[in-house]
Design a protein around this motif. Structure first.
Motif, PDB file in Angstrom:
ATOM      1  N   ASP A 708      41.966  46.105  32.526  1.00 49.29           N
ATOM      2  CA  ASP A 708      42.053  45.914  33.974  1.00 49.29           C
ATOM      3  C   ASP A 708      43.481  46.252  34.408  1.00 49.29           C
ATOM      4  O   ASP A 708      44.337  46.607  33.583  1.00 49.29           O
ATOM      5  CB  ASP A 708      41.633  44.503  34.382  1.00 49.29           C
ATOM      6  CG  ASP A 708      42.546  43.419  33.847  1.00 49.29           C
ATOM      7  OD1 ASP A 708      43.670  43.736  33.400  1.00 49.29           O
ATOM      8  OD2 ASP A 708      42.145  42.242  33.880  1.00 49.29           O
ATOM      9  N   LEU A 709      43.757  46.169  35.709  1.00 49.05           N
ATOM     10  CA  LEU A 709      45.076  46.579  36.199  1.00 49.05           C
ATOM     11  C   LEU A 709      46.192  45.640  35.756  1.00 49.05           C
ATOM     12  O   LEU A 709      47.378  46.010  35.822  1.00 49.05           O
ATOM     13  CB  LEU A 709      45.056  46.663  37.730  1.00 49.05           C
ATOM     14  CG  LEU A 709      44.153  47.755  38.330  1.00 49.05           C
ATOM     15  CD1 LEU A 709      44.295  47.775  39.851  1.00 49.05           C
ATOM     16  CD2 LEU A 709      44.482  49.128  37.747  1.00 49.05           C
ATOM     17  N   ASP A 710      45.831  44.460  35.260  1.00 48.54           N
ATOM     18  CA  ASP A 710      46.839  43.509  34.757  1.00 48.54           C
ATOM     19  C   ASP A 710      47.107  43.711  33.269  1.00 48.54           C
ATOM     20  O   ASP A 710      47.876  42.935  32.678  1.00 48.54           O
ATOM     21  CB  ASP A 710      46.380  42.074  35.018  1.00 48.54           C
ATOM     22  CG  ASP A 710      46.277  41.760  36.503  1.00 48.54           C
ATOM     23  OD1 ASP A 710      47.112  42.280  37.266  1.00 48.54           O
ATOM     24  OD2 ASP A 710      45.346  41.025  36.894  1.00 48.54           O
ATOM     25  N   GLY A 711      46.470  44.705  32.669  1.00 51.05           N
ATOM     26  CA  GLY A 711      46.713  44.987  31.259  1.00 51.05           C
ATOM     27  C   GLY A 711      45.826  44.218  30.300  1.00 51.05           C
ATOM     28  O   GLY A 711      46.036  44.270  29.083  1.00 51.05           O
ATOM     29  N   GLN A 712      44.814  43.493  30.811  1.00 47.74           N
ATOM     30  CA  GLN A 712      43.902  42.752  29.935  1.00 47.74           C
ATOM     31  C   GLN A 712      42.894  43.723  29.315  1.00 47.74           C
ATOM     32  O   GLN A 712      42.235  44.486  30.022  1.00 47.74           O
ATOM     33  CB  GLN A 712      43.163  41.670  30.723  1.00 47.74           C
ATOM     34  CG  GLN A 712      42.152  40.887  29.883  1.00 47.74           C
ATOM     35  CD  GLN A 712      41.397  39.845  30.701  1.00 47.74           C
ATOM     36  OE1 GLN A 712      41.762  39.559  31.832  1.00 47.74           O
ATOM     37  NE2 GLN A 712      40.338  39.307  30.122  1.00 47.74           N
ATOM     38  N   LEU A 713      42.772  43.691  27.995  1.00 47.68           N
ATOM     39  CA  LEU A 713      41.837  44.567  27.299  1.00 47.68           C
ATOM     40  C   LEU A 713      40.411  44.098  27.556  1.00 47.68           C
ATOM     41  O   LEU A 713      40.055  42.959  27.276  1.00 47.68           O
ATOM     42  CB  LEU A 713      42.122  44.569  25.794  1.00 47.68           C
ATOM     43  CG  LEU A 713      41.199  45.449  24.937  1.00 47.68           C
ATOM     44  CD1 LEU A 713      41.354  46.918  25.283  1.00 47.68           C
ATOM     45  CD2 LEU A 713      41.462  45.214  23.443  1.00 47.68           C
ATOM     46  N   GLU A 730      31.011  41.160  31.944  1.00 46.18           N
ATOM     47  CA  GLU A 730      30.504  39.801  32.044  1.00 46.18           C
ATOM     48  C   GLU A 730      30.060  39.529  33.472  1.00 46.18           C
ATOM     49  O   GLU A 730      30.616  40.073  34.433  1.00 46.18           O
ATOM     50  CB  GLU A 730      31.580  38.797  31.621  1.00 46.18           C
ATOM     51  CG  GLU A 730      31.945  38.865  30.145  1.00 46.18           C
ATOM     52  CD  GLU A 730      32.976  37.811  29.766  1.00 46.18           C
ATOM     53  OE1 GLU A 730      33.308  36.972  30.649  1.00 46.18           O
ATOM     54  OE2 GLU A 730      33.438  37.817  28.621  1.00 46.18           O
ATOM     55  N   GLU A 731      29.041  38.696  33.610  1.00 49.65           N
ATOM     56  CA  GLU A 731      28.490  38.414  34.929  1.00 49.65           C
ATOM     57  C   GLU A 731      29.577  37.893  35.867  1.00 49.65           C
ATOM     58  O   GLU A 731      30.351  37.012  35.510  1.00 49.65           O
ATOM     59  CB  GLU A 731      27.355  37.388  34.814  1.00 49.65           C
ATOM     60  CG  GLU A 731      26.616  37.159  36.116  1.00 49.65           C
ATOM     61  CD  GLU A 731      25.409  36.254  35.943  1.00 49.65           C
ATOM     62  OE1 GLU A 731      24.813  35.869  36.959  1.00 49.65           O
ATOM     63  OE2 GLU A 731      25.080  35.915  34.780  1.00 49.65           O
ATOM     64  N   GLY A 732      29.635  38.489  37.046  1.00 46.56           N
ATOM     65  CA  GLY A 732      30.599  38.044  38.047  1.00 46.56           C
ATOM     66  C   GLY A 732      31.981  38.642  37.890  1.00 46.56           C
ATOM     67  O   GLY A 732      32.907  38.228  38.611  1.00 46.56           O
ATOM     68  N   PHE A 733      32.151  39.621  36.991  1.00 49.93           N
ATOM     69  CA  PHE A 733      33.476  40.212  36.787  1.00 49.93           C
ATOM     70  C   PHE A 733      33.911  40.988  38.036  1.00 49.93           C
ATOM     71  O   PHE A 733      33.176  41.829  38.548  1.00 49.93           O
ATOM     72  CB  PHE A 733      33.460  41.144  35.577  1.00 49.93           C
ATOM     73  CG  PHE A 733      34.772  41.852  35.352  1.00 49.93           C
ATOM     74  CD1 PHE A 733      35.818  41.204  34.747  1.00 49.93           C
ATOM     75  CD2 PHE A 733      34.951  43.172  35.762  1.00 49.93           C
ATOM     76  CE1 PHE A 733      37.036  41.851  34.538  1.00 49.93           C
ATOM     77  CE2 PHE A 733      36.152  43.825  35.561  1.00 49.93           C
ATOM     78  CZ  PHE A 733      37.200  43.162  34.943  1.00 49.93           C
ATOM     79  N   THR A 734      35.100  40.692  38.526  1.00 53.79           N
ATOM     80  CA  THR A 734      35.638  41.329  39.724  1.00 53.79           C
ATOM     81  C   THR A 734      37.032  41.856  39.427  1.00 53.79           C
ATOM     82  O   THR A 734      37.833  41.181  38.759  1.00 53.79           O
ATOM     83  CB  THR A 734      35.697  40.330  40.899  1.00 53.79           C
ATOM     84  OG1 THR A 734      34.374  39.838  41.152  1.00 53.79           O
ATOM     85  CG2 THR A 734      36.222  40.999  42.164  1.00 53.79           C
ATOM     86  N   THR A 735      37.324  43.049  39.927  1.00 48.56           N
ATOM     87  CA  THR A 735      38.633  43.653  39.680  1.00 48.56           C
ATOM     88  C   THR A 735      38.938  44.677  40.762  1.00 48.56           C
ATOM     89  O   THR A 735      38.042  45.167  41.455  1.00 48.56           O
ATOM     90  CB  THR A 735      38.679  44.332  38.297  1.00 48.56           C
ATOM     91  OG1 THR A 735      40.002  44.806  38.042  1.00 48.56           O
ATOM     92  CG2 THR A 735      37.713  45.495  38.238  1.00 48.56           C
ATOM     93  N   LYS A 736      40.216  44.998  40.883  1.00 47.02           N
ATOM     94  CA  LYS A 736      40.627  46.060  41.798  1.00 47.02           C
ATOM     95  C   LYS A 736      40.830  47.384  41.082  1.00 47.02           C
ATOM     96  O   LYS A 736      41.161  48.388  41.718  1.00 47.02           O
ATOM     97  CB  LYS A 736      41.926  45.668  42.515  1.00 47.02           C
ATOM     98  CG  LYS A 736      41.752  44.573  43.556  1.00 47.02           C
ATOM     99  CD  LYS A 736      43.004  44.394  44.402  1.00 47.02           C
ATOM    100  CE  LYS A 736      43.206  45.581  45.327  1.00 47.02           C
ATOM    101  NZ  LYS A 736      44.349  45.372  46.258  1.00 47.02           N
ATOM    102  N   GLY A 737      40.611  47.384  39.766  1.00 43.68           N
ATOM    103  CA  GLY A 737      40.772  48.658  39.090  1.00 43.68           C
ATOM    104  C   GLY A 737      40.623  48.588  37.584  1.00 43.68           C
ATOM    105  O   GLY A 737      40.590  47.503  36.989  1.00 43.68           O
TER     106      GLY A 737
END
Length: 759
Positions: A708-713, A730-737
């Motif tokens: 994700d944009l925060d660097g989480q694998l 995963e269900e409900g996963f939300t991200t900006k990128g």
């Protein structure tokens, strides 16, 4: 202990009643692809196969290699291998079984099917009857398994006949045909006459091996005792085996449904007589140690019944590459008819006429016109005898199976009949659902509105600008004409610089060519010709073409044959870039040029075909201006293979860590990420006997990470070899990128991705 007293009546068989959303009868490639596609799309699927293994003619019981539009890489259909589940199976087999062991291929198919929880697989189970709810709807199919002495009653709202002979469609009363249509019925000028015959026959093969010591052979009483009864007996080689003897064919003059056992005995007669000839005629050297390793016990069937659908494919659809609003699959094998007398004919074993490119197959050809809840799949689909000569081959059947499976899943979800999907909006949904799993319907793109990447800002750490195909160390002699196939831009003049070596002073003819139809790869249009004087020895040559292409498409930088000249090659390979040769491939009736007789409705043209690796290297050259066709915007154009352009993001090889950044202005709730990668759609990947030098295609992105944009694998892939990679959030996963970090497949091949689907 089980003990039962005498009964005056008859006993009933053990009976199981099974219900599902979709029943498929026939476990050849069409049935397997239909079952896997339907099951993955949510349909509870029952797959019934009357043999102990899956695969039909591709199984270890018959051992025919799988082919389709790629046609042994012997025609002009570039990057045409069938997609989705059919492709997945071929790529899986390449990775696990590049040597082409038919027994291993059995396990690959079985493994694919049993891993799907929505599939109930019944092997050794023959459907022999159907019941109908009314005149136009099947209610159930009845089958028997002699191995477990069990009768099965199979109920579902939807059925698919992929049985080869069309047992279900026949029992249900559907309209069918056997034999050839006249020229007049559909205007098919290639329709055969009675002398040639109206049906293709069955084939059986054998394998031989060295026993390491002398082995005698005494033929059975039924073996053919006069080899000269086979007019083409001089073609028999002691080193050939398996489906290289495809022309061991018989039965085209008889009933290929009900006379199959008689046909089998005749083919056994031929096989054991041929082996007697090889071992005992004295015409072959070094055969004392040879022994028979395997002889088929069931024939591979080519043709029997063809059932009438809502549309019947015909010769003109194939040769003219007609387009259909309901296109769901594609073909590309030649119109390939065989003399009905088969092995006893004094004519060529086949007559093959190719189209200039691939053709579409409409959904209507997979839907029975009479039985409302019945799909047709495999070689029984709605096609004339002439069109059947192309649509019948197994990879094409598998592609159609993908389409049928997806259609069934959509029908099951919404309680529809197969013909209901012909509604304009619904056929678009079917096409899109297919392309989202990699079907690759020619001329039909993934719907951008249903792909979240089309709303994103996409940037890449680097993009290949192809200004140079670096020089290697090998030289290619121009005994055969060669062309570098490159994606050029419209109305742009290009300059190319090559390194040549001449044995003596000479002149080399270099041409700029393109296809008349932009999506084809038949270079029948010569835009410009230049005569290049060469001095003896090595030299750099610049060729600046003044003529330009009318649209964005592939062009052929063509070096005509001159066996006194060689061109320097490159060891670098790139997605969507290939060399082709004006060469021969006699396996598909290619002698360098197709020259049909007048009056049969077939085009004359040259063949320009690739060579298999490790040959077929690119030509080393400098290109000006550089090819700027590998931008990251290709990732959302909806096309996941080369088509007019490469349609891929390709990184620069100098980039140590190729990275894509996908970002949205607002957070998005994500369910799925799917990458479409390059497993070389130009490679035919024949499934058995032939063998291949690689188990992973050199262009394939093997290792990558998704953050994700925060660097989480989020996901990590190591050692990938497949075309389509799917990741579920995963269900409900939300991200900006998302950020995708990739590794180049090798030091000579840059990282590439065709398409990214985000939902």
């Amino acid at each position: 202990m089980i003990q039962e007293a005498f009964q005056s009546g008859t006993r009933e068989l053990a009976t199981e009643h099974l219900q599902g959303d979709f029943v498929i009868v026939g476990g050849g490639l069409a049935g397997v692809c239909a079952a896997i596609t339907a099951a993955r799309s949510g349909a509870r699927t029952i797959l019934v196969q009357d043999r102990p293994v899956l695969g039909g003619n591709a199984s270890s019981e018959v051992r025919l290699w799988i082919l389709g539009a790629t046609s042994h890489m012997g025609n002009n259909n570039r990057w045409s291998r069938e997609g989705a589940v059919m492709d997945e199976i071929l790529v899986e087999n390449m990775y696990k079984n590049k040597e082409g062991n038919a027994v291993i291929f059995d396990t690959i198919l079985l493994d694919k099917v049993i891993q799907e929880p929505n599939i109930k697989l019944l092997l050794n189970t023959s459907v022999y009857d159907v019941t109908k709810k009314d005149d136009k709807n099947i209610e159930s199919a009845t089958a028997f398994n002699p191995q477990n002495s069990t009768k099965y009653v199979l109920e579902a709202p939807l059925f698919c006949d992929a049985s080869g002979d069309g047992l279900v469609a026949f029992k249900a009363g559907a309209s069918f045909r056997m034999g050839a249509e006249t020229k007049e019925e559909f205007g098919e000028l290639f329709a055969p006459d009675q002398n040639y015959g109206e049906l293709l026959g069955h084939s059986m093969y054998f394998y031989s091996k060295s026993a390491g010591e002398p082995v005698k052979y005494i033929p059975p009483s039924y073996a053919l005792d006069d080899i000269k009864q086979i007019p083409r007996y001089k073609l028999i080689s002691k080193t050939d085996m398996g489906c290289r003897f495809w022309w061991f064919e018989y039965g085209g003059r008889t009933d290929t449904v009900h006379k199959t056992e008689e046909i089998k005995w005749e083919l056994w007669k031929v096989i054991y007589g041929v082996w007697d000839h090889i071992k005992n005629s004295g015409e072959f050297e070094d055969v004392d140690d040879l022994t028979l390793e395997w002889v088929a016990t069931v024939p591979g069937k080519r043709e029997s019944r063809r059932f009438e659908g809502l549309y019947m494919m015909r010769q003109q659809d194939v040769i003219e590459q007609r387009t259909f609003e309901d296109a769901v699959a594609h073909g590309g094998w030649a119109l390939d008819l065989h003399p009905a007398d088969g092995i006893y004919s004094d004519q060529s074993g086949c007559t093959q006429w190719h189209s200039k490119g691939v053709y579409q197959i409409p959904y209507r050809s997979y839907v029975s016109k009479d039985i409302e809840n019945l799909f047709l799949a495999g070689r029984i689909i709605s096609a004339t005898h002439v069109a059947f000569g192309s649509t019948r081959v197994m990879a094409t059947c598998g592609s159609g199976g993908n389409a049928v499976g997806m259609a069934a899943a959509l029908c099951a979800k919404d309680g529809l009949k197969p013909k209901d999907l012909l509604d304009k909006s619904r056929i678009k949904d079917l096409q899109n659902a297919l392309n989202e799993i990699g079907q690759g319907i020619p001329g039909v793109a993934v719907d951008r509105a249903k792909n979240l990447i089309s709303e994103a800002n996409v940037s890449a750490s680097s993009t290949l600008q192809l200004a140079e195909i670096p020089q290697g160390e090998s030289w290619l002699n121009l005994q055969t004409a060669v062309a570098q196939l490159l994606p050029l831009k419209a109305e742009q003049a290009y300059k190319f610089q090559l390194k040549l070596k001449a044995e003596k002073d000479t002149t080399l003819e270099i041409q700029l060519r393109c296809a008349e139809m932009p999506s084809n790869y038949t270079p029948e249009v010569t835009l410009e010709t230049q005569m290049i004087p060469l001095k003896a020895g090595e030299q750099e040559v610049s060729v600046a073409f003044k003529k330009t292409l009318p649209g964005d498409q592939y062009a052929f930088i063509t070096l005509l044959s001159n066996d006194g000249v060689s061109v320097l090659e490159s060891d670098h390979r790139y997605t969507g870039i290939v060399t082709v040769f004006n060469g021969e491939n006699k396996a598909v009736s290619n002698t360098g040029k197709q020259s049909p007789p007048e009056g049969i409705g077939i085009d004359a043209f040259e063949f320009w075909i690739p060579k298999r690796r490790p040959e077929g290297k690119n030509l080393a050259m400098q290109i000006s201006p550089a090819l700027e066709v590998f931008d990251a915007q290709n990732l959302s154009n909806g096309i996941a293979r080369p088509w007019l352009q490469p349609n891929a993001w390709v990184a620069d090889l100098s980039d140590p860590s190729p990275t894509l950044t996908i970002s949205w202005d607002e957070p998005k709730k994500l369910e799925l990420l799917r990458l479409f990668l390059d497993t070389d759609y130009d490679h035919a990947m024949e499934s058995t006997l032939m063998g291949h030098p690689e188990n992973v295609m050199p262009f394939t992105l093997r290792n990558y990470q998704v953050f994700d944009l925060d660097g989480q694998l989020l996901f990590e892939q190591k050692g990938n070899y497949q075309t389509v990679n799917t990741w579920k959030f995963e269900e409900g996963f939300t991200t900006k990128g998302l950020v995708i970090k990739a590794e180049h497949p090798s030091a000579l091949v840059p990282a590439s991705i065709f398409e990214i689907l985000i939902k």
